[in-house]
Design an enzyme around this catalytic site. Sequence first.
Site, PDB file in Angstrom:
ATOM      1  N   HIS A  77     -19.564   4.130  -3.429  1.00 44.36           N
ATOM      2  CA  HIS A  77     -18.207   4.946  -2.804  1.00 44.36           C
ATOM      3  C   HIS A  77     -18.778   6.033  -2.034  1.00 44.36           C
ATOM      4  O   HIS A  77     -19.690   6.761  -2.983  1.00 44.36           O
ATOM      5  CB  HIS A  77     -17.507   5.487  -3.626  1.00 44.36           C
ATOM      6  CG  HIS A  77     -16.037   6.252  -3.660  1.00 44.36           C
ATOM      7  ND1 HIS A  77     -16.270   7.403  -3.009  1.00 44.36           N
ATOM      8  CD2 HIS A  77     -14.806   5.684  -3.493  1.00 44.36           C
ATOM      9  CE1 HIS A  77     -15.465   7.737  -2.264  1.00 44.36           C
ATOM     10  NE2 HIS A  77     -13.992   6.622  -2.859  1.00 44.36           N
TER      11      HIS A  77
ATOM     12  N   THR B 103       0.798  -1.044   0.240  1.00 43.88           N
ATOM     13  CA  THR B 103       0.160  -0.110  -0.385  1.00 43.88           C
ATOM     14  C   THR B 103       0.817   1.128  -0.595  1.00 43.88           C
ATOM     15  O   THR B 103       2.033   1.388   0.233  1.00 43.88           O
ATOM     16  CB  THR B 103      -1.287   0.060   0.926  1.00 43.88           C
ATOM     17  OG1 THR B 103      -0.295  -0.140   2.722  1.00 43.88           O
ATOM     18  CG2 THR B 103      -1.952  -1.206   0.753  1.00 43.88           C
TER      19      THR B 103
ATOM     20  N   HIS C  73       1.471  -0.298  -5.021  1.00 42.86           N
ATOM     21  CA  HIS C  73       0.185   1.321  -4.626  1.00 42.86           C
ATOM     22  C   HIS C  73       0.275   1.739  -5.523  1.00 42.86           C
ATOM     23  O   HIS C  73       2.291   2.515  -5.305  1.00 42.86           O
ATOM     24  CB  HIS C  73      -0.419   0.621  -3.206  1.00 42.86           C
ATOM     25  CG  HIS C  73      -1.199  -0.262  -3.095  1.00 42.86           C
ATOM     26  ND1 HIS C  73      -2.376  -0.184  -2.097  1.00 42.86           N
ATOM     27  CD2 HIS C  73      -1.230  -1.113  -3.543  1.00 42.86           C
ATOM     28  CE1 HIS C  73      -2.783  -1.206  -2.413  1.00 42.86           C
ATOM     29  NE2 HIS C  73      -2.327  -2.574  -3.187  1.00 42.86           N
TER      30      HIS C  73
ATOM     31  N   PHE D 187     -13.179   1.802  10.835  1.00 41.77           N
ATOM     32  CA  PHE D 187     -12.398   1.745   9.169  1.00 41.77           C
ATOM     33  C   PHE D 187     -13.862   1.405   7.908  1.00 41.77           C
ATOM     34  O   PHE D 187     -13.792   1.843   7.354  1.00 41.77           O
ATOM     35  CB  PHE D 187     -11.269   0.234   8.593  1.00 41.77           C
ATOM     36  CG  PHE D 187     -10.642   0.747   7.311  1.00 41.77           C
ATOM     37  CD1 PHE D 187     -10.558   1.519   6.874  1.00 41.77           C
ATOM     38  CD2 PHE D 187     -10.077  -0.776   6.421  1.00 41.77           C
ATOM     39  CE1 PHE D 187      -9.812   1.503   5.846  1.00 41.77           C
ATOM     40  CE2 PHE D 187     -10.372  -0.802   5.297  1.00 41.77           C
ATOM     41  CZ  PHE D 187      -9.540  -0.282   5.054  1.00 41.77           C
TER      42      PHE D 187
ATOM     43  N   HIS E 132      -8.368 -11.705  -2.970  1.00 47.13           N
ATOM     44  CA  HIS E 132      -7.340 -11.008  -2.788  1.00 47.13           C
ATOM     45  C   HIS E 132      -7.715 -10.850  -1.383  1.00 47.13           C
ATOM     46  O   HIS E 132      -8.676  -9.829  -0.858  1.00 47.13           O
ATOM     47  CB  HIS E 132      -7.375  -9.173  -4.046  1.00 47.13           C
ATOM     48  CG  HIS E 132      -6.452  -8.272  -3.033  1.00 47.13           C
ATOM     49  ND1 HIS E 132      -5.140  -8.884  -3.807  1.00 47.13           N
ATOM     50  CD2 HIS E 132      -5.844  -7.096  -1.768  1.00 47.13           C
ATOM     51  CE1 HIS E 132      -3.692  -8.201  -3.373  1.00 47.13           C
ATOM     52  NE2 HIS E 132      -4.821  -6.829  -2.276  1.00 47.13           N
TER      53      HIS E 132
END
Length: 291
Positions: free
Chosen positions: A145, A45, A74, A212, A261
């Site tokens: 989103h 990341t 990333h 989160f 993933h």
Amino acid sequence: MTHDKKQAFGLSFEYFPPQNDTGAARLWNAVSRHAVYNPDFVSITYGAGGSTQERTLKLLSKLSEKTRLNLIGHLTCVGARKSEVLDVAQKYRELGVNRIVALRGDGQNGDFVPHPDGFETVIDLISDLSKDNFDVTIAAYPEPHPESYNHKADLDHLKAKFDAGAKRAITQFFFEKDMFLRFRDEAVKSGISAPIIPGILPIENFTKMKNFAGRCGASIPSWLEAAFGNAQTDAERHILAVSLACDMIENLRSEGVENFHIYTLNSPDICADICKALGRDALDPAKLQVA
């Protein structure tokens, strides 16, 4: 649809750069534990506003030197000039990393404000990377989103990212299989034929996960909250987390999903136990991907 538990399926892992020596020890324990399960790739990341840029590059460099893992870095376009972002991509390439997860990214305060000399959108970043022969992966959102107008707008944006040159997408985590399956079907109806890989988040700490999820717009079903509320010990919570992740993967495999993933959060144990429970074949220690 039925399948042999041992049947091959695609699996990849995500890690984040450690902040200190304790974190580094945890990360390398995780990499060593997980490498035996022969992941298709591992991704590293890139922090908000590019905050982990140096640590991301350092980790990719060390992984490139010490392992035979297929690496993906990333990259975000927030808080930097185009030239600076593309320079990071070239540094990845110099490390032998030609695959990039291209993300818009958020600033340190969670918002996105384009740099005056930067990329206006992630689509512009994807286009430039693709033209430079990088293999680009993107993010997808089974749920709207947080900044989107509606679900159709998300699908239109996703298709635009593929049209700009992206090869595949990895989804935000989710906890209901039907949510992913509906999204997959809607994507196909929208003209998207590229692979969409479900992102699986094993729940190591329910409270942290809940916070989160709130920030990224992922819903938490009531049954999941009740299940973790009923788990009384760390051992029970660990077994629950492993079981839920395995159930999700097995259920999606029965629906024709072939690649997964896992957002490891650098946790050595949960991901390894998931692989064991799924019957994932482990490499002989002599063939480990960690030098």
